[in-house]
Motif scaffolding. Structure first.
Motif, PDB file in Angstrom:
ATOM      1  N   ARG A   1      11.442   2.382 -10.885  1.00 25.07           N
ATOM      2  CA  ARG A   1      10.334   1.900 -11.700  1.00 25.07           C
ATOM      3  C   ARG A   1      10.772   1.727 -13.137  1.00 25.07           C
ATOM      4  NH1 ARG A   1       5.667   5.942 -10.947  1.00 25.07           N
ATOM      5  NH2 ARG A   1       4.647   4.643 -12.515  1.00 25.07           N
ATOM      6  N   ASP A   2      10.127   0.807 -13.823  1.00 32.35           N
ATOM      7  CA  ASP A   2      10.327   0.578 -15.246  1.00 32.35           C
ATOM      8  C   ASP A   2       8.942   0.614 -15.876  1.00 32.35           C
ATOM      9  OD1 ASP A   2      10.729  -0.393 -17.812  1.00 32.35           O
ATOM     10  OD2 ASP A   2      12.269  -1.814 -17.200  1.00 32.35           O
ATOM     11  N   ASN A   3       8.565   1.767 -16.405  1.00 34.72           N
ATOM     12  CA  ASN A   3       7.216   1.920 -16.946  1.00 34.72           C
ATOM     13  C   ASN A   3       6.987   1.022 -18.159  1.00 34.72           C
ATOM     14  OD1 ASN A   3       6.562   3.714 -14.947  1.00 34.72           O
ATOM     15  ND2 ASN A   3       6.862   5.537 -16.214  1.00 34.72           N
ATOM     16  N   ALA A   4       8.038   0.726 -18.899  1.00 38.30           N
ATOM     17  CA  ALA A   4       7.899  -0.159 -20.052  1.00 38.30           C
ATOM     18  C   ALA A   4       7.502  -1.567 -19.611  1.00 38.30           C
ATOM     19  CB  ALA A   4       9.191  -0.194 -20.851  1.00 38.30           C
ATOM     20  N   LYS A   5       7.958  -1.961 -18.427  1.00 37.21           N
ATOM     21  CA  LYS A   5       7.621  -3.279 -17.896  1.00 37.21           C
ATOM     22  C   LYS A   5       6.467  -3.218 -16.903  1.00 37.21           C
ATOM     23  CE  LYS A   5      12.264  -5.225 -18.399  1.00 37.21           C
ATOM     24  NZ  LYS A   5      13.404  -5.873 -17.700  1.00 37.21           N
ATOM     25  N   ASN A   6       5.930  -2.024 -16.680  1.00 41.24           N
ATOM     26  CA  ASN A   6       4.837  -1.872 -15.711  1.00 41.24           C
ATOM     27  C   ASN A   6       5.211  -2.454 -14.352  1.00 41.24           C
ATOM     28  OD1 ASN A   6       2.837  -0.366 -16.943  1.00 41.24           O
ATOM     29  ND2 ASN A   6       1.280  -1.942 -16.732  1.00 41.24           N
ATOM     30  N   THR A   7       6.413  -2.162 -13.917  1.00 43.83           N
ATOM     31  CA  THR A   7       6.925  -2.767 -12.686  1.00 43.83           C
ATOM     32  C   THR A   7       7.642  -1.720 -11.845  1.00 43.83           C
ATOM     33  OG1 THR A   7       7.192  -4.891 -13.816  1.00 43.83           O
ATOM     34  CG2 THR A   7       8.354  -4.604 -11.729  1.00 43.83           C
ATOM     35  N   VAL A   8       7.468  -1.827 -10.541  1.00 43.61           N
ATOM     36  CA  VAL A   8       8.142  -0.972  -9.572  1.00 43.61           C
ATOM     37  C   VAL A   8       8.964  -1.867  -8.657  1.00 43.61           C
ATOM     38  CG1 VAL A   8       7.833   0.743  -7.758  1.00 43.61           C
ATOM     39  CG2 VAL A   8       6.267   0.678  -9.696  1.00 43.61           C
ATOM     40  N   TYR A   9      10.099  -1.369  -8.227  1.00 43.43           N
ATOM     41  CA  TYR A   9      11.011  -2.158  -7.411  1.00 43.43           C
ATOM     42  C   TYR A   9      11.331  -1.439  -6.101  1.00 43.43           C
ATOM     43  CZ  TYR A   9      11.779  -4.153 -12.051  1.00 43.43           C
ATOM     44  OH  TYR A   9      11.598  -4.706 -13.293  1.00 43.43           O
ATOM     45  N   LEU A  10      11.697  -2.215  -5.122  1.00 42.71           N
ATOM     46  CA  LEU A  10      12.221  -1.670  -3.876  1.00 42.71           C
ATOM     47  C   LEU A  10      13.444  -2.501  -3.504  1.00 42.71           C
ATOM     48  CD1 LEU A  10      11.781   0.462  -1.633  1.00 42.71           C
ATOM     49  CD2 LEU A  10      10.664  -1.353  -0.303  1.00 42.71           C
ATOM     50  N   GLN A  11      14.610  -1.913  -3.672  1.00 44.86           N
ATOM     51  CA  GLN A  11      15.845  -2.561  -3.274  1.00 44.86           C
ATOM     52  C   GLN A  11      16.094  -2.232  -1.812  1.00 44.86           C
ATOM     53  OE1 GLN A  11      18.004  -4.625  -5.029  1.00 44.86           O
ATOM     54  NE2 GLN A  11      19.037  -4.875  -3.039  1.00 44.86           N
ATOM     55  N   MET A  12      16.239  -3.262  -0.995  1.00 44.57           N
ATOM     56  CA  MET A  12      16.398  -3.070   0.437  1.00 44.57           C
ATOM     57  C   MET A  12      17.737  -3.652   0.865  1.00 44.57           C
ATOM     58  SD  MET A  12      12.541  -3.987   1.766  1.00 44.57           S
ATOM     59  CE  MET A  12      12.719  -5.738   1.454  1.00 44.57           C
TER      60      MET A  12
ATOM     61  N   TRP B   1       5.567   2.171  -1.804  1.00 43.27           N
ATOM     62  CA  TRP B   1       5.726   0.961  -0.994  1.00 43.27           C
ATOM     63  C   TRP B   1       5.396   1.323   0.452  1.00 43.27           C
ATOM     64  CZ3 TRP B   1       6.428  -3.923  -2.611  1.00 43.27           C
ATOM     65  CH2 TRP B   1       6.923  -4.126  -3.912  1.00 43.27           C
ATOM     66  N   PHE B   2       4.585   0.511   1.056  1.00 43.09           N
ATOM     67  CA  PHE B   2       4.211   0.680   2.452  1.00 43.09           C
ATOM     68  C   PHE B   2       4.558  -0.607   3.195  1.00 43.09           C
ATOM     69  CE2 PHE B   2       1.555   4.549   2.408  1.00 43.09           C
ATOM     70  CZ  PHE B   2       1.467   4.747   1.042  1.00 43.09           C
ATOM     71  N   ARG B   3       4.598  -0.517   4.505  1.00 43.75           N
ATOM     72  CA  ARG B   3       4.797  -1.724   5.283  1.00 43.75           C
ATOM     73  C   ARG B   3       3.953  -1.669   6.557  1.00 43.75           C
ATOM     74  NH1 ARG B   3      11.175  -0.966   7.041  1.00 43.75           N
ATOM     75  NH2 ARG B   3      10.875   0.697   8.609  1.00 43.75           N
ATOM     76  N   GLN B   4       3.626  -2.867   7.008  1.00 44.77           N
ATOM     77  CA  GLN B   4       2.807  -2.974   8.209  1.00 44.77           C
ATOM     78  C   GLN B   4       3.303  -4.154   9.037  1.00 44.77           C
ATOM     79  OE1 GLN B   4      -1.430  -3.305   7.454  1.00 44.77           O
ATOM     80  NE2 GLN B   4      -1.923  -2.587   9.497  1.00 44.77           N
ATOM     81  N   ALA B   5       3.750  -3.840  10.236  1.00 42.43           N
ATOM     82  CA  ALA B   5       4.164  -4.870  11.178  1.00 42.43           C
ATOM     83  C   ALA B   5       2.988  -5.207  12.084  1.00 42.43           C
ATOM     84  CB  ALA B   5       5.354  -4.381  11.992  1.00 42.43           C
ATOM     85  N   PRO B   6       2.970  -6.383  12.681  1.00 41.06           N
ATOM     86  CA  PRO B   6       1.850  -6.764  13.545  1.00 41.06           C
ATOM     87  C   PRO B   6       1.591  -5.736  14.634  1.00 41.06           C
ATOM     88  CG  PRO B   6       3.243  -8.655  13.123  1.00 41.06           C
ATOM     89  CD  PRO B   6       3.960  -7.461  12.550  1.00 41.06           C
ATOM     90  N   GLY B   7       0.349  -5.331  14.769  1.00 44.24           N
ATOM     91  CA  GLY B   7      -0.034  -4.370  15.788  1.00 44.24           C
ATOM     92  C   GLY B   7       0.222  -2.925  15.431  1.00 44.24           C
ATOM     93  N   ASN B   8       0.814  -2.701  14.261  1.00 43.89           N
ATOM     94  CA  ASN B   8       1.125  -1.330  13.850  1.00 43.89           C
ATOM     95  C   ASN B   8       0.265  -0.913  12.659  1.00 43.89           C
ATOM     96  OD1 ASN B   8       3.063  -1.219  15.822  1.00 43.89           O
ATOM     97  ND2 ASN B   8       4.759  -1.654  14.439  1.00 43.89           N
ATOM     98  N   GLU B   9       0.192   0.369  12.442  1.00 42.09           N
ATOM     99  CA  GLU B   9      -0.527   0.869  11.280  1.00 42.09           C
ATOM    100  C   GLU B   9       0.362   0.753  10.044  1.00 42.09           C
ATOM    101  OE1 GLU B   9      -1.359   4.912  12.310  1.00 42.09           O
ATOM    102  OE2 GLU B   9       0.657   5.596  11.861  1.00 42.09           O
ATOM    103  N   ARG B  10      -0.279   0.821   8.890  1.00 42.50           N
ATOM    104  CA  ARG B  10       0.453   0.768   7.632  1.00 42.50           C
ATOM    105  C   ARG B  10       1.151   2.110   7.427  1.00 42.50           C
ATOM    106  NH1 ARG B  10      -2.572  -1.912   2.591  1.00 42.50           N
ATOM    107  NH2 ARG B  10      -2.892  -3.384   4.318  1.00 42.50           N
ATOM    108  N   ARG B  11       2.437   2.060   7.131  1.00 37.41           N
ATOM    109  CA  ARG B  11       3.228   3.284   7.004  1.00 37.41           C
ATOM    110  C   ARG B  11       3.982   3.305   5.700  1.00 37.41           C
ATOM    111  NH1 ARG B  11       5.778   3.584  13.155  1.00 37.41           N
ATOM    112  NH2 ARG B  11       3.786   3.996  14.216  1.00 37.41           N
ATOM    113  N   VAL B  12       4.170   4.485   5.197  1.00 37.20           N
ATOM    114  CA  VAL B  12       4.883   4.646   3.937  1.00 37.20           C
ATOM    115  C   VAL B  12       6.359   4.332   4.125  1.00 37.20           C
ATOM    116  CG1 VAL B  12       5.351   7.110   4.267  1.00 37.20           C
ATOM    117  CG2 VAL B  12       5.195   6.172   1.961  1.00 37.20           C
ATOM    118  N   VAL B  13       6.927   3.691   3.123  1.00 36.53           N
ATOM    119  CA  VAL B  13       8.357   3.389   3.101  1.00 36.53           C
ATOM    120  C   VAL B  13       9.049   4.243   2.043  1.00 36.53           C
ATOM    121  CG1 VAL B  13      10.087   1.608   2.643  1.00 36.53           C
ATOM    122  CG2 VAL B  13       7.990   1.028   3.890  1.00 36.53           C
ATOM    123  N   ALA B  14       8.502   4.222   0.834  1.00 32.49           N
ATOM    124  CA  ALA B  14       9.100   4.963  -0.278  1.00 32.49           C
ATOM    125  C   ALA B  14       8.041   5.232  -1.327  1.00 32.49           C
ATOM    126  CB  ALA B  14      10.263   4.186  -0.882  1.00 32.49           C
TER     127      ALA B  14
END
Length: 123
Positions: free
Chosen positions: A71-82, A35-48
């Motif tokens: 992650r749940d590979n059986a569901k092909n899904t990744v999560y980020l709890q914030m 998971w990455f994030r990008q705020a206005p005017g900033n570069e994209r940075r890794v979160v997790a």
């Protein structure tokens, strides 16, 4: 391979959100996911980042203790709890898949990207 991120929205400071990243087109089981994030005017940075097995994770210092990647590979899904969100967490959040081992933290390691989901935190 297509990645679809969802779960963003507006939340008050101190609140929580759970982002999801659904992967289609290929099994996500052998990809490191980030998971990455990008705020206005900033570069994209890794979160997790999480390894393909889910056995190891990496967190940026700014989110340690507040965010959890899974992650749940059986569901092909990744999560980020914030949790305990603050205004500095506001950004567009992107999920990405890297066909590599380990915990890649640089964006250029990632082969596929989702479209992003907006997280807004009000103070």
């Amino acid at each position: 391979v297509q990645l679809q991120a969802s779960g963003g929205g507006l939340v008050q400071a101190g609140g929580s959100l759970r982002l999801s990243c659904a992967v289609s087109g290929r099994t996500v089981a052998y990809y490191a996911m980030g998971w990455f994030r990008q705020a206005p005017g900033n570069e994209r940075r890794v979160v997790a980042v999480i390894t393909w097995s889910g056995g190891s994770t990496y967190y940026a210092d700014s989110v340690k203790g507040r965010f959890t990647i899974s992650r749940d590979n059986a569901k092909n899904t990744v999560y980020l709890q914030m949790n305990s969100l603050n205004p500095e967490d506001a950004a567009v959040y992107y999920c990405a898949a890297a066909m590599t081992g380990g915990l890649p933290t640089a964006p250029n390691w990632y082969n596929y990207w989702g479209q992003g989901t907006l997280v807004t935190v009000s103070s």
